[in-house]
Motif scaffolding. Sequence first.
Motif, PDB file in Angstrom:
ATOM      1  N   PHE A 483       0.838  -1.205   0.000  1.00  0.00           N
ATOM      2  CA  PHE A 483       0.000   0.000   0.000  1.00  0.00           C
ATOM      3  C   PHE A 483       0.871   1.253   0.000  1.00  0.00           C
ATOM      4  CE2 PHE A 483      -2.165   3.460   2.100  1.00  0.00           C
ATOM      5  CZ  PHE A 483      -3.477   3.401   1.667  1.00  0.00           C
ATOM      6  N   ASP A 484       1.817   1.313   0.924  1.00  0.00           N
ATOM      7  CA  ASP A 484       2.661   2.511   1.056  1.00  0.00           C
ATOM      8  C   ASP A 484       3.474   2.758  -0.206  1.00  0.00           C
ATOM      9  OD1 ASP A 484       1.685   2.858   3.608  1.00  0.00           O
ATOM     10  OD2 ASP A 484       3.418   1.911   4.588  1.00  0.00           O
ATOM     11  N   THR A 485       3.969   1.691  -0.815  1.00  0.00           N
ATOM     12  CA  THR A 485       4.802   1.834  -2.013  1.00  0.00           C
ATOM     13  C   THR A 485       3.989   2.374  -3.181  1.00  0.00           C
ATOM     14  OG1 THR A 485       6.208  -0.003  -1.275  1.00  0.00           O
ATOM     15  CG2 THR A 485       6.359   0.639  -3.587  1.00  0.00           C
ATOM     16  N   VAL A 486       2.801   1.826  -3.387  1.00  0.00           N
ATOM     17  CA  VAL A 486       1.959   2.264  -4.506  1.00  0.00           C
ATOM     18  C   VAL A 486       1.558   3.727  -4.343  1.00  0.00           C
ATOM     19  CG1 VAL A 486      -0.304   1.958  -5.608  1.00  0.00           C
ATOM     20  CG2 VAL A 486       1.098  -0.046  -5.058  1.00  0.00           C
ATOM     21  N   PHE A 487       1.149   4.115  -3.148  1.00  0.00           N
ATOM     22  CA  PHE A 487       0.674   5.485  -2.942  1.00  0.00           C
ATOM     23  C   PHE A 487       1.805   6.510  -2.880  1.00  0.00           C
ATOM     24  CE2 PHE A 487      -3.223   3.284  -1.822  1.00  0.00           C
ATOM     25  CZ  PHE A 487      -4.178   4.110  -2.388  1.00  0.00           C
ATOM     26  N   ALA A 488       3.031   6.044  -2.710  1.00  0.00           N
ATOM     27  CA  ALA A 488       4.172   6.969  -2.704  1.00  0.00           C
ATOM     28  C   ALA A 488       4.721   7.230  -4.100  1.00  0.00           C
ATOM     29  CB  ALA A 488       5.285   6.404  -1.818  1.00  0.00           C
ATOM     30  N   ALA A 489       4.301   6.425  -5.072  1.00  0.00           N
ATOM     31  CA  ALA A 489       4.942   6.437  -6.388  1.00  0.00           C
ATOM     32  C   ALA A 489       4.340   7.486  -7.321  1.00  0.00           C
ATOM     33  CB  ALA A 489       4.832   5.061  -7.022  1.00  0.00           C
ATOM     34  N   ASP A 490       5.185   7.984  -8.234  1.00  0.00           N
ATOM     35  CA  ASP A 490       4.763   8.726  -9.422  1.00  0.00           C
ATOM     36  C   ASP A 490       4.961   7.787 -10.607  1.00  0.00           C
ATOM     37  OD1 ASP A 490       3.939  11.146  -8.407  1.00  0.00           O
ATOM     38  OD2 ASP A 490       5.898  12.092  -8.581  1.00  0.00           O
ATOM     39  N   TYR A 491       3.851   7.405 -11.245  1.00  0.00           N
ATOM     40  CA  TYR A 491       3.899   6.459 -12.365  1.00  0.00           C
ATOM     41  C   TYR A 491       3.919   7.226 -13.686  1.00  0.00           C
ATOM     42  CZ  TYR A 491       2.672   2.698  -9.106  1.00  0.00           C
ATOM     43  OH  TYR A 491       2.663   1.788  -8.068  1.00  0.00           O
ATOM     44  N   MET A 492       4.975   7.037 -14.465  1.00  0.00           N
ATOM     45  CA  MET A 492       5.051   7.712 -15.765  1.00  0.00           C
ATOM     46  C   MET A 492       4.402   6.848 -16.838  1.00  0.00           C
ATOM     47  SD  MET A 492       8.119   9.533 -17.844  1.00  0.00           S
ATOM     48  CE  MET A 492       7.611  11.093 -17.116  1.00  0.00           C
ATOM     49  N   VAL A 493       3.494   7.451 -17.634  1.00  0.00           N
ATOM     50  CA  VAL A 493       2.792   6.753 -18.709  1.00  0.00           C
ATOM     51  C   VAL A 493       3.742   6.592 -19.890  1.00  0.00           C
ATOM     52  CG1 VAL A 493       0.875   6.840 -20.346  1.00  0.00           C
ATOM     53  CG2 VAL A 493       0.551   7.625 -17.970  1.00  0.00           C
ATOM     54  N   LEU A 494       4.072   5.339 -20.216  1.00  0.00           N
ATOM     55  CA  LEU A 494       4.984   5.048 -21.320  1.00  0.00           C
ATOM     56  C   LEU A 494       4.247   4.560 -22.560  1.00  0.00           C
ATOM     57  CD1 LEU A 494       7.868   3.276 -19.369  1.00  0.00           C
ATOM     58  CD2 LEU A 494       7.577   5.706 -19.888  1.00  0.00           C
ATOM     59  N   GLY A 495       3.036   4.062 -22.380  1.00  0.00           N
ATOM     60  CA  GLY A 495       2.240   3.590 -23.507  1.00  0.00           C
ATOM     61  C   GLY A 495       0.761   3.714 -23.181  1.00  0.00           C
ATOM     62  N   LEU A 496      -0.059   3.733 -24.209  1.00  0.00           N
ATOM     63  CA  LEU A 496      -1.515   3.800 -24.044  1.00  0.00           C
ATOM     64  C   LEU A 496      -2.161   2.655 -24.823  1.00  0.00           C
ATOM     65  CD1 LEU A 496      -2.087   7.644 -24.463  1.00  0.00           C
ATOM     66  CD2 LEU A 496      -2.303   6.321 -22.346  1.00  0.00           C
ATOM     67  N   GLY A 497      -3.258   2.132 -24.271  1.00  0.00           N
ATOM     68  CA  GLY A 497      -3.945   1.042 -24.940  1.00  0.00           C
ATOM     69  C   GLY A 497      -3.460  -0.325 -24.512  1.00  0.00           C
ATOM     70  N   ASP A 498      -2.785  -0.410 -23.356  1.00  0.00           N
ATOM     71  CA  ASP A 498      -2.255  -1.697 -22.895  1.00  0.00           C
ATOM     72  C   ASP A 498      -3.376  -2.726 -22.793  1.00  0.00           C
ATOM     73  OD1 ASP A 498      -0.231  -3.426 -21.927  1.00  0.00           O
ATOM     74  OD2 ASP A 498      -0.972  -3.122 -19.902  1.00  0.00           O
ATOM     75  N   VAL A 499      -4.521  -2.337 -22.330  1.00  0.00           N
ATOM     76  CA  VAL A 499      -5.725  -3.169 -22.385  1.00  0.00           C
ATOM     77  C   VAL A 499      -6.879  -2.276 -22.849  1.00  0.00           C
ATOM     78  CG1 VAL A 499      -5.326  -5.197 -20.964  1.00  0.00           C
ATOM     79  CG2 VAL A 499      -5.631  -3.011 -19.857  1.00  0.00           C
ATOM     80  N   TYR A 500      -6.716  -1.733 -24.054  1.00  0.00           N
ATOM     81  CA  TYR A 500      -7.755  -0.975 -24.741  1.00  0.00           C
ATOM     82  C   TYR A 500      -7.957   0.456 -24.207  1.00  0.00           C
ATOM     83  CZ  TYR A 500      -9.242  -5.587 -26.486  1.00  0.00           C
ATOM     84  OH  TYR A 500      -9.299  -6.830 -27.064  1.00  0.00           O
ATOM     85  N   LEU A 501      -8.565   1.258 -25.051  1.00  0.00           N
ATOM     86  CA  LEU A 501      -9.207   2.541 -24.781  1.00  0.00           C
ATOM     87  C   LEU A 501      -8.421   3.453 -23.841  1.00  0.00           C
ATOM     88  CD1 LEU A 501     -12.965   1.497 -24.569  1.00  0.00           C
ATOM     89  CD2 LEU A 501     -11.505   1.912 -26.552  1.00  0.00           C
ATOM     90  N   GLY A 502      -7.233   3.821 -24.257  1.00  0.00           N
ATOM     91  CA  GLY A 502      -6.452   4.772 -23.489  1.00  0.00           C
ATOM     92  C   GLY A 502      -5.906   4.247 -22.189  1.00  0.00           C
ATOM     93  N   ALA A 503      -5.933   2.932 -21.995  1.00  0.00           N
ATOM     94  CA  ALA A 503      -5.412   2.358 -20.752  1.00  0.00           C
ATOM     95  C   ALA A 503      -3.896   2.515 -20.711  1.00  0.00           C
ATOM     96  CB  ALA A 503      -5.786   0.881 -20.657  1.00  0.00           C
ATOM     97  N   PRO A 504      -3.362   3.116 -19.650  1.00  0.00           N
ATOM     98  CA  PRO A 504      -1.923   3.386 -19.617  1.00  0.00           C
ATOM     99  C   PRO A 504      -1.119   2.172 -19.176  1.00  0.00           C
ATOM    100  CG  PRO A 504      -2.923   4.159 -17.594  1.00  0.00           C
ATOM    101  CD  PRO A 504      -4.048   3.634 -18.458  1.00  0.00           C
ATOM    102  N   VAL A 505       0.065   2.026 -19.734  1.00  0.00           N
ATOM    103  CA  VAL A 505       1.099   1.194 -19.121  1.00  0.00           C
ATOM    104  C   VAL A 505       2.115   2.181 -18.580  1.00  0.00           C
ATOM    105  CG1 VAL A 505       2.256   0.862 -21.364  1.00  0.00           C
ATOM    106  CG2 VAL A 505       2.790  -0.631 -19.442  1.00  0.00           C
ATOM    107  N   ALA A 506       2.343   2.113 -17.269  1.00  0.00           N
ATOM    108  CA  ALA A 506       3.136   3.134 -16.583  1.00  0.00           C
ATOM    109  C   ALA A 506       4.087   2.469 -15.602  1.00  0.00           C
ATOM    110  CB  ALA A 506       2.208   4.106 -15.851  1.00  0.00           C
ATOM    111  N   PHE A 581       0.923  10.286 -23.349  1.00  0.00           N
ATOM    112  CA  PHE A 581       2.274   9.795 -23.136  1.00  0.00           C
ATOM    113  C   PHE A 581       3.037  10.771 -22.231  1.00  0.00           C
ATOM    114  CE2 PHE A 581       1.509   8.193 -27.612  1.00  0.00           C
ATOM    115  CZ  PHE A 581       1.240   6.889 -27.212  1.00  0.00           C
ATOM    116  N   PHE A 582       3.754  10.219 -21.275  1.00  0.00           N
ATOM    117  CA  PHE A 582       4.617  10.929 -20.324  1.00  0.00           C
ATOM    118  C   PHE A 582       3.850  11.665 -19.220  1.00  0.00           C
ATOM    119  CE2 PHE A 582       7.147  10.685 -24.274  1.00  0.00           C
ATOM    120  CZ  PHE A 582       8.172   9.882 -23.805  1.00  0.00           C
ATOM    121  N   ASP A 583       2.539  11.467 -19.116  1.00  0.00           N
ATOM    122  CA  ASP A 583       1.835  11.914 -17.908  1.00  0.00           C
ATOM    123  C   ASP A 583       2.405  11.185 -16.700  1.00  0.00           C
ATOM    124  OD1 ASP A 583       0.122  13.680 -19.136  1.00  0.00           O
ATOM    125  OD2 ASP A 583      -1.645  12.389 -19.065  1.00  0.00           O
ATOM    126  N   ARG A 584       2.301  11.830 -15.511  1.00  0.00           N
ATOM    127  CA  ARG A 584       2.727  11.211 -14.258  1.00  0.00           C
ATOM    128  C   ARG A 584       1.512  11.025 -13.358  1.00  0.00           C
ATOM    129  NH1 ARG A 584       7.367  15.410 -12.932  1.00  0.00           N
ATOM    130  NH2 ARG A 584       6.092  16.600 -14.390  1.00  0.00           N
TER     131      ARG A 584
END
Length: 656
Positions: A483-506, A581-584
Motif C-alpha cells: 500500500f505505502d509503495t503504490v501510494f508513494a509512487a509517481d507512475y510515468m505513462v509510457l504507452g496507451l492502450g495496454d488493455v484498450y481505450l487509453g489504458a496506460p502502461v506506466a 504519453f509521459f503523464d505522471r
Amino acid sequence: MTTKITVDRPGMLTMVQDYPGRTGYWQIGVPPSGPMDDLSFRLGNAALGNPEGAAGLESTMAGPALRFTDATEVCVTGAPATVTVNGTVVPQWRPVTVPAGGVLDVGAVAGPGLRVYVLVGGGLDIPEFLGSAATFTLGRFGGHEGRTLTEGDVLVVGEVATGAAVPVPAEHVPAMTARWEIAVTEGPHGAPEFFTRSDIDTLYATDYEVHFNSDRTGVRLTGPKPQWARTDGGEAGLHPSNIHDNAYSVGALDFTGDTPILLGPDGPSLGGFVCPVTVVAADRWKLGQLAPGHTVRFVPVRAEHAASRRALGVARRAGLSLVVSPGGDGDDGVLARRDGDTAVTYRRSGDDNVLVEYGDMTLDLALRARVHALHRRLDTERPAGLLELTPGIRSLQVKVDPDVLPVPTLLDLLAEAEEQLPASDELVVPSRRVRLPLSWDDPATREAIQRYMHGVRADAPWCPWNIEFIRRMNGLDSVNDVFDTVFAADYMVLGLGDVYLGAPVATPLDPRHRLVTTKYNPARTWTPENAVGIGGAYLCIYGMEGPGGYQFVGRTTQVWNHRHPQAAGPFEAGTPWLLRFFDRISWYPVEPEELMDLRADLAAGRGGGVDITDGTFSLAEHQRFLAGNAASIDAFQQVQSVAFAAERARWEAAGA
C-alpha cells in the motif's frame, strides 16, 4: 425515398461493420474492428457495386431476418447458410432483390465456417465514431448504438451504388474448411531469443485446435506447451512469455503464458507477451471463419511472396493456397540489426508491420526517449504508405501498406532516420501530473479473482489475494508495505492502450517504488472497468471490461469518456482518452462507496475527483536523480531479486 430495414430476428451477435474499420487510433488502444472475415465482406460489396468498405452486417453462427420497406439488392456471403427471400431459397455470393415489404432470412451456419455477412446495395447509413461505422461492442461504440442488433431495431440504407451488380466469380469464393492452413511469417519474437528452434518447428508441425472460448478479440488455440528459450521475463514478469510491453499486429499469435491466441480485429493494440509468428494480411480473413473444434496448421511463407490484401481474388484467388515458399524467411523474424551506442533490432510482424526495438531487454527510460524521438520524426514526415505508429516501452511498431511502402524501403527510411535522431538525454517533454482516486483492494477486483478461481484456475499462486502475492514476490514485510509503495509512487505513462481505450502502461519514476510481479497464466476472462493492476514492473488502468493478466491492487475512475465527442470534466472535446504519453500518475486513497460516487460524477460530465496540472519531464534531470540515489536503489533491487528468485523456485517445486 429512404429505404429502411427492420430487424425481425437479430440472429447471433449481428452487428454493423465497415472496412477497413477504425484506423489511426491503434496507439491509444482503439482497435480497427471491421469484419473479421474481411474478404467475404469486401467481395459481397463488390458484387453489389458498392465501395468495398461500405457498412454491412456480420453475424456469428446464425444470421438475421430483415424486413425491407423498399425493393433492395442484397448479397449474402461468408459461411454457408440457408438464405430465403419471402420463403424462397436464394443463393449466396450473388446479388438478389428483396421486394418492397419483403423479408430476407439468413438461417444458421451449416458449416464449415462461422460467420455470415449481409451486404445491401448502397450500404448502411450509420453515423461514424472516430471515422468509422464499425461496431466495437466491448467499447460500446460504433455501429447501431455500439451494440449487437436486437429485435425491432431499424437501420437505414445509404444511397444506391452506381456500379453494376454481378455475382462473385466461383473461383474467387473463399474456400471454407474445418482443417485450415494459414500463412504466417516468423516474428516478431522467434528463436533463439524467446523460443527454442524446436518450439518453432513444433509450431509448424502441429494441428492446433480452436478452443470454444474464442471471439473477435482473439481465437484461442490448444496445442503443445513451448519449452521456451528463457527461464523468465525478468523485469517484465516471472513467465518466459512476458516481455516489456510492445505493440501487437492483428493476426499475431500471442502466447499469454503457455496459451496461444490469434489476435483478432477487436484485440488489444499493446501488451507484454511474445508473438512468434504473425498471419499475413491476405490470410487474416480466415480468423473470422475458425469455429470451435476446427484445426489450424501454420505454414511459413516468405513475406515478399505474401499476396496483396488489396486484390479481391484477382491477383490472389481466395480459394487457392498461399504456400509459395515452405520454410519461411529463415531469419528468426529479425529483418536487420544495428550496432551503436543504442543497439536497434528491426523485427518482422507480418508482412505489413516492422517492430523497431531499442537496446537490451531492460526497463530504461532512455530507451523510451529514443522511441519517442523516432515516433515524432516519422509522424512529422509521414511518407506515403505509412498507416500507424504505436510506441511501446522500448519499441515502435510501424504499420505500412506494403503495396505503397514496401518493407525494404521502410527499412531504408528507418536507417536514415536513426542517423539523425537527437541524443536521448536531450528529451524534455510535456508531462502533466494526474492525481487519481484509488479504492484499494476494491470489491470489484475481489470478485474478478473469485471468478478466475471458479472458472479458470483455482490453484494459481496469486490466488486468492493478488496483493499478498505482490508482497511475497517483492520481499516486503507486510501488505501495508505494498500500500505505502503504490501510494508513494509517481507512475510515468509510457504507452496507451495496454488493455484498450487509453489504458496506460506506466512505471514508477523512482525504481525503489517499482513492484515487480508476473501476469496471470492463463489470463483472466473478465476484468472490471478501470481496475488497477501491476504486471512485471508496470502498472495499468483497464479502460473497459475484458480479459487481463495484471495483478490487482484496486480500482479507479474512468480513463475513457463514453460521452465523446463532447468535453466532459477532465476530458477534452474530441479526445475521449484521459491520459497522454509521459503523464505522471499519482494516487490518493478512497473508500469503495466514495469511488462509486466519483465514477458517477465523472460519467455525468463533472470532475470525478481527477486533478491535472501541467508540467515537463527532463530525462537528464531524471538521470541525475538516479545517480544520486544509486546505492539505495541497488539495495532495494537486491532484496527484490532474492524474493523474485525464491518465488520462481517455489513455482518450479510445485510444478507450476
